[in-house]
Design an enzyme around this catalytic site. Structure first.
Site, PDB file in Angstrom:
ATOM      1  N   GLY A  24       0.815  -1.221   0.000  1.00 26.39           N
ATOM      2  CA  GLY A  24       0.000   0.000   0.000  1.00 26.39           C
ATOM      3  C   GLY A  24       0.841   1.261   0.000  1.00 26.39           C
ATOM      4  O   GLY A  24       0.547   2.225  -0.726  1.00 26.39           O
ATOM      5  N   ALA A  52      -6.995   4.188   4.381  1.00 27.46           N
ATOM      6  CA  ALA A  52      -7.375   3.564   5.655  1.00 27.46           C
ATOM      7  C   ALA A  52      -6.194   2.776   6.197  1.00 27.46           C
ATOM      8  O   ALA A  52      -5.603   1.970   5.476  1.00 27.46           O
ATOM      9  CB  ALA A  52      -8.573   2.650   5.457  1.00 27.46           C
ATOM     10  N   GLU A 198       3.752 -13.116   3.564  1.00 21.32           N
ATOM     11  CA  GLU A 198       2.437 -12.679   4.018  1.00 21.32           C
ATOM     12  C   GLU A 198       2.529 -12.278   5.491  1.00 21.32           C
ATOM     13  O   GLU A 198       3.483 -12.656   6.185  1.00 21.32           O
ATOM     14  CB  GLU A 198       1.422 -13.818   3.870  1.00 21.32           C
ATOM     15  CG  GLU A 198       1.166 -14.234   2.438  1.00 21.32           C
ATOM     16  CD  GLU A 198       0.673 -13.077   1.566  1.00 21.32           C
ATOM     17  OE1 GLU A 198      -0.384 -12.503   1.860  1.00 21.32           O
ATOM     18  OE2 GLU A 198       1.370 -12.730   0.592  1.00 21.32           O
ATOM     19  N   LYS A 213      -3.198 -18.956  -5.497  1.00 20.43           N
ATOM     20  CA  LYS A 213      -2.803 -18.473  -6.831  1.00 20.43           C
ATOM     21  C   LYS A 213      -3.082 -19.543  -7.887  1.00 20.43           C
ATOM     22  O   LYS A 213      -3.543 -19.231  -8.998  1.00 20.43           O
ATOM     23  CB  LYS A 213      -1.327 -18.091  -6.826  1.00 20.43           C
ATOM     24  CG  LYS A 213      -1.057 -16.855  -5.974  1.00 20.43           C
ATOM     25  CD  LYS A 213       0.430 -16.714  -5.682  1.00 20.43           C
ATOM     26  CE  LYS A 213       0.726 -15.438  -4.907  1.00 20.43           C
ATOM     27  NZ  LYS A 213       2.102 -15.407  -4.380  1.00 20.43           N
TER      28      LYS A 213
HETATM   29  N1  LIG Z   1       4.088  -8.178  -0.035  1.00 18.04           N
HETATM   30  C1  LIG Z   1       4.044  -8.735  -1.232  1.00 18.04           C
HETATM   31  O1  LIG Z   1       5.072  -9.033  -1.834  1.00 18.04           O
HETATM   32  C2  LIG Z   1       2.727  -8.996  -1.899  1.00 18.04           C
HETATM   33  C3  LIG Z   1       2.729  -9.404  -3.237  1.00 18.04           C
HETATM   34  C4  LIG Z   1       1.525  -9.680  -3.880  1.00 18.04           C
HETATM   35  C5  LIG Z   1       0.350  -9.552  -3.193  1.00 18.04           C
HETATM   36  N2  LIG Z   1       0.362  -9.170  -1.875  1.00 18.04           N
HETATM   37  C6  LIG Z   1      -0.920  -8.999  -1.214  1.00 18.04           C
HETATM   38  O2  LIG Z   1      -1.108  -7.622  -0.967  1.00 18.04           O
HETATM   39  C7  LIG Z   1      -1.870  -7.455   0.211  1.00 18.04           C
HETATM   40  C8  LIG Z   1      -1.111  -6.572   1.189  1.00 18.04           C
HETATM   41  O3  LIG Z   1       0.117  -7.198   1.475  1.00 18.04           O
HETATM   42  P1  LIG Z   1       1.289  -6.440   2.235  1.00 18.04           P
HETATM   43  O4  LIG Z   1       2.505  -7.258   2.027  1.00 18.04           O
HETATM   44  O5  LIG Z   1       1.323  -5.003   1.886  1.00 18.04           O
HETATM   45  O6  LIG Z   1       0.806  -6.628   3.755  1.00 18.04           O
HETATM   46  P2  LIG Z   1       1.154  -5.741   5.009  1.00 18.04           P
HETATM   47  O7  LIG Z   1       0.824  -6.557   6.201  1.00 18.04           O
HETATM   48  O8  LIG Z   1       2.506  -5.143   4.896  1.00 18.04           O
HETATM   49  O9  LIG Z   1       0.103  -4.534   4.885  1.00 18.04           O
HETATM   50  C9  LIG Z   1      -1.246  -4.630   5.206  1.00 18.04           C
HETATM   51  C10 LIG Z   1      -1.598  -3.350   5.942  1.00 18.04           C
HETATM   52  O10 LIG Z   1      -3.000  -3.319   6.156  1.00 18.04           O
HETATM   53  C11 LIG Z   1      -3.225  -2.815   7.460  1.00 18.04           C
HETATM   54  N3  LIG Z   1      -4.538  -3.260   7.912  1.00 18.04           N
HETATM   55  C12 LIG Z   1      -4.909  -4.492   8.317  1.00 18.04           C
HETATM   56  N4  LIG Z   1      -6.215  -4.487   8.662  1.00 18.04           N
HETATM   57  C13 LIG Z   1      -6.656  -3.237   8.483  1.00 18.04           C
HETATM   58  C14 LIG Z   1      -7.913  -2.611   8.645  1.00 18.04           C
HETATM   59  N5  LIG Z   1      -8.968  -3.263   9.114  1.00 18.04           N
HETATM   60  N6  LIG Z   1      -8.021  -1.304   8.339  1.00 18.04           N
HETATM   61  C15 LIG Z   1      -6.965  -0.616   7.872  1.00 18.04           C
HETATM   62  N7  LIG Z   1      -5.749  -1.154   7.673  1.00 18.04           N
HETATM   63  C16 LIG Z   1      -5.603  -2.447   7.982  1.00 18.04           C
HETATM   64  C17 LIG Z   1      -2.087  -3.364   8.288  1.00 18.04           C
HETATM   65  O11 LIG Z   1      -1.901  -2.586   9.455  1.00 18.04           O
HETATM   66  C18 LIG Z   1      -0.933  -3.275   7.318  1.00 18.04           C
HETATM   67  O12 LIG Z   1      -0.244  -2.045   7.421  1.00 18.04           O
HETATM   68  C19 LIG Z   1      -2.180  -8.873   0.723  1.00 18.04           C
HETATM   69  O13 LIG Z   1      -3.408  -9.292   0.202  1.00 18.04           O
HETATM   70  C20 LIG Z   1      -1.055  -9.698   0.104  1.00 18.04           C
HETATM   71  O14 LIG Z   1      -1.423 -11.044  -0.064  1.00 18.04           O
HETATM   72  C21 LIG Z   1       1.515  -8.883  -1.222  1.00 18.04           C
HETATM   73  N1  LIG Z   2       3.834 -13.714   0.054  1.00 19.54           N
HETATM   74  C1  LIG Z   2       3.734 -13.749  -1.362  1.00 19.54           C
HETATM   75  C2  LIG Z   2       3.588 -12.375  -1.904  1.00 19.54           C
HETATM   76  C3  LIG Z   2       3.316 -12.339  -3.378  1.00 19.54           C
HETATM   77  O1  LIG Z   2       2.024 -12.766  -3.657  1.00 19.54           O
HETATM   78  C4  LIG Z   2       4.958 -14.415  -1.930  1.00 19.54           C
HETATM   79  O2  LIG Z   2       5.931 -14.596  -1.215  1.00 19.54           O
HETATM   80  O3  LIG Z   2       4.938 -14.754  -3.111  1.00 19.54           O
END
Ligand SMILES: NC(=O)c1ccc[n+]([C@@H]2O[C@H](COP(=O)([O-])OP(=O)(O)OC[C@H]3O[C@@H](n4cnc5c(N)ncnc54)[C@H](O)[C@@H]3O)[C@@H](O)[C@H]2O)c1
Ligand SMILES: N[C@@H](CCO)C(=O)O
Ligand code: NA
EC number: 1.1.1.3
Length: 442
Positions: A24, A52, A198, A213
């Site tokens: 985000g 948010a 994750e 996936k």
């Molecule tokens: N990190 C990666 O490489 C990656 C890659 C592909 C997809 N994703 C997907 O992207 C999404 C986010 O992943 P991320 O790595 O950024 O996770 P993250 O845990 O770093 O970020 C999620 C954020 O959402 C916030 N959050 C949780 N519940 C909340 C709520 N009710 N209201 C407001 N904020 C809230 C958390 O505090 C956190 O800051 C997930 O669905 C993940 O599967 C991540």
């Molecule tokens: N946790 C996931 C993020 C990408 O979807 C991974 O390691 O591939």
């Protein structure tokens, strides 16, 4: 640089971002840094109207403080958003927030494979009914364009087989264990620090993330609804250095691979498990958090997609790609193509799946044992391609009492293999558990 002249009636499209974590934060940065370019590509400017977050007290340098709220539902219920980007992850409250956004007439961009693999039908149906988009390129293989190619570019072809590395965290861990002999725990901590894992890394290491996936890929490839819980799923938590060493001895590496394959007119196989891949195969060279996906289609032949599969900035690239596309649709008053689910192919039981196997066991080191083991395999219709016998323990010290056998089989069904393993286990000549890994790409 050519700047686009703003036209009358260029009302901004309003964007809400849910979640400001690893992905985000990078998405917010790209929207704020590339606003002019995005406006030129869309034909309308974007306005980020709210972000948010869970913890309002956290400092987020570079992002305007006035945008933050800890009330995601309230932000959506204002009903102002044209596009909601969901990046909080998990099932609840993400599911309810996305459904609310759709009810309010907003299009949705999400990276949430766990949610779509469990509740995709509900979400896509709601979007179809409301005439809005749900785009999710970031949900599979991070930055790699794979959802769009399956949903659009290859929609005129017949896909038969999809196979790839779709989890960056586990690929990073296995790669570190293979190339640097890093231990599993240390490699996992590194993957977490780099933003690949994750929030709960169990989803990565137990294979659930890759299974979600695989379900999304299979649904698109075969026009059949596949849920994450229908995918046979094994993670990497049982893989030890000895498996990696034994794989290397037969010219292979261990990778966590997702496979979706058409078996016949009625059935597909969808599975995720650690897999031996020959060193000469392109998947063997995919290191770090990179992902790679092979797609085999009747007319196109074999295609390979390769790139960063995880991490904040790469994933944000896929999210903003969807954002611009969805915004363009919105600016023109249309919705993009949805999933086309019209088949009802059955996900086959794992027992019916055919593959090669790599077996490893310790046996009594005496003449005739090899013939005994081969006879048990033959009894279960499993023929052996190669055998490697090491009359020593893994430290290289000959113990005289037992030898390690590594066997590569020809194709066999999983049910025959499991029956064979029971018989091997019961045989007094077998002095250890029988470890097995499936083999692909030979
Ligand atoms: N990190 C990666 O490489 C990656 C890659 C592909 C997809 N994703 C997907 O992207 C999404 C986010 O992943 P991320 O790595 O950024 O996770 P993250 O845990 O770093 O970020 C999620 C954020 O959402 C916030 N959050 C949780 N519940 C909340 C709520 N009710 N209201 C407001 N904020 C809230 C958390 O505090 C956190 O800051 C997930 O669905 C993940 O599967 C991540
Ligand atoms: N946790 C996931 C993020 C990408 O979807 C991974 O390691 O591939
Ligand atoms: Na992707």
């Amino acid at each position: 640089m050519m700047m686009r002249v703003r036209q009358d009636g260029d009302e901004p499209l309003k964007v809400v971002l849910l979640g400001s974590g690893t992905v985000g934060t990078q998405v917010a940065r790209l929207i704020l840094e590339h606003g002019d370019d995005f406006a030129a590509r869309i034909g309308r400017p974007l306005e980020l109207i709210g972000i948010a977050v869970r913890d309002l007290s956290r400092q987020r340098p570079g992002l305007p403080a006035g945008l933050f709220t800890d009330d995601p539902q309230g932000l959506i219920d204002r009903g102002e958003a044209d596009i909601v980007i969901e990046l909080i992850g998990g099932i609840d409250p993400a599911r309810q927030l996305i459904l609310s956004a759709i009810e309010h007439g907003a299009s949705v961009v999400t990276a949430n494979k766990a949610l779509l693999a469990a509740h995709g039908e509900e979400i896509f149906d709601a979007a179809e009914l409301a005439g809005v988009d749900v785009y999710y390129e970031a949900a599979v293989a991070g930055a790699i364009p794979i959802i769009r190619p399956l949903r659009e570019s290859l929609v005129g072809d017949s896909i038969r087989h999809v196979m790839g590395i779709v989890n960056g965290t586990t690929n990073y861990i296995l790669d570190k264990m293979t190339t640097e002999q890093t231990d599993y725990e240390a490699a996992l901590v590194q993957a977490q620090d780099l933003g690949y894992a994750e929030a709960d890394p169990t989803a990565d290491v137990e294979g659930y993330d890759a299974a979600a996936k695989a379900a999304l890929l299979a649904s698109l490839a075969f026009h059949t609804r596949v849920n994450g819980d229908e995918v046979h799923t094994e993670g990497i938590t049982r893989i030890v250095q000895d498996d990696i060493r034994a794989a290397r001895d037969v010219g292979c590496v261990v990778k966590l691979v997702a496979i979706a394959k058409q078996l016949d007119d009625d059935q597909i196989s969808v599975r995720v498990h650690p897999t031996l891949i020959p060193l000469g195969h392109p998947l063997a060279a995919v290191g770090g958090a990179y992902n790679a996906i092979f797609v085999e289609a009747d007319a196109a032949g074999r295609l390979m997609f390769l790139g960063p599969g995880a991490g904040g900035a790469p994933t944000a690239s896929a999210v903003t790609g969807d954002l611009v596309t969805v915004a363009r649709n919105r600016a023109r008053g249309v919705a993009g193509p949805n999933q086309t689910i019209y088949n009802e192919l059955r996900v086959a039981d794992m027992g019916a799946v055919q593959t090669r196997y790599f077996l490893r066991l310790r046996v009594v080191d005496e003449p005739g044992v090899l013939a005994t083991i081969a006879a048990i395999l033959a009894h279960h219709k499993i023929s052996v391609q190669t055998v490697l016998q090491t009359p020593a323990d893994s430290s290289g010290v000959r113990d005289g009492a037992s030898a390690e056998l590594s066997l590569m089989t020809h194709m066999a069904t999983e049910s025959d293999l499991l029956a064979c393993l029971s018989e091997l286990k019961a045989n007094p000549k077998v002095r250890s558990e029988v470890r097995f890994l499936r083999v692909e790409g030979m």
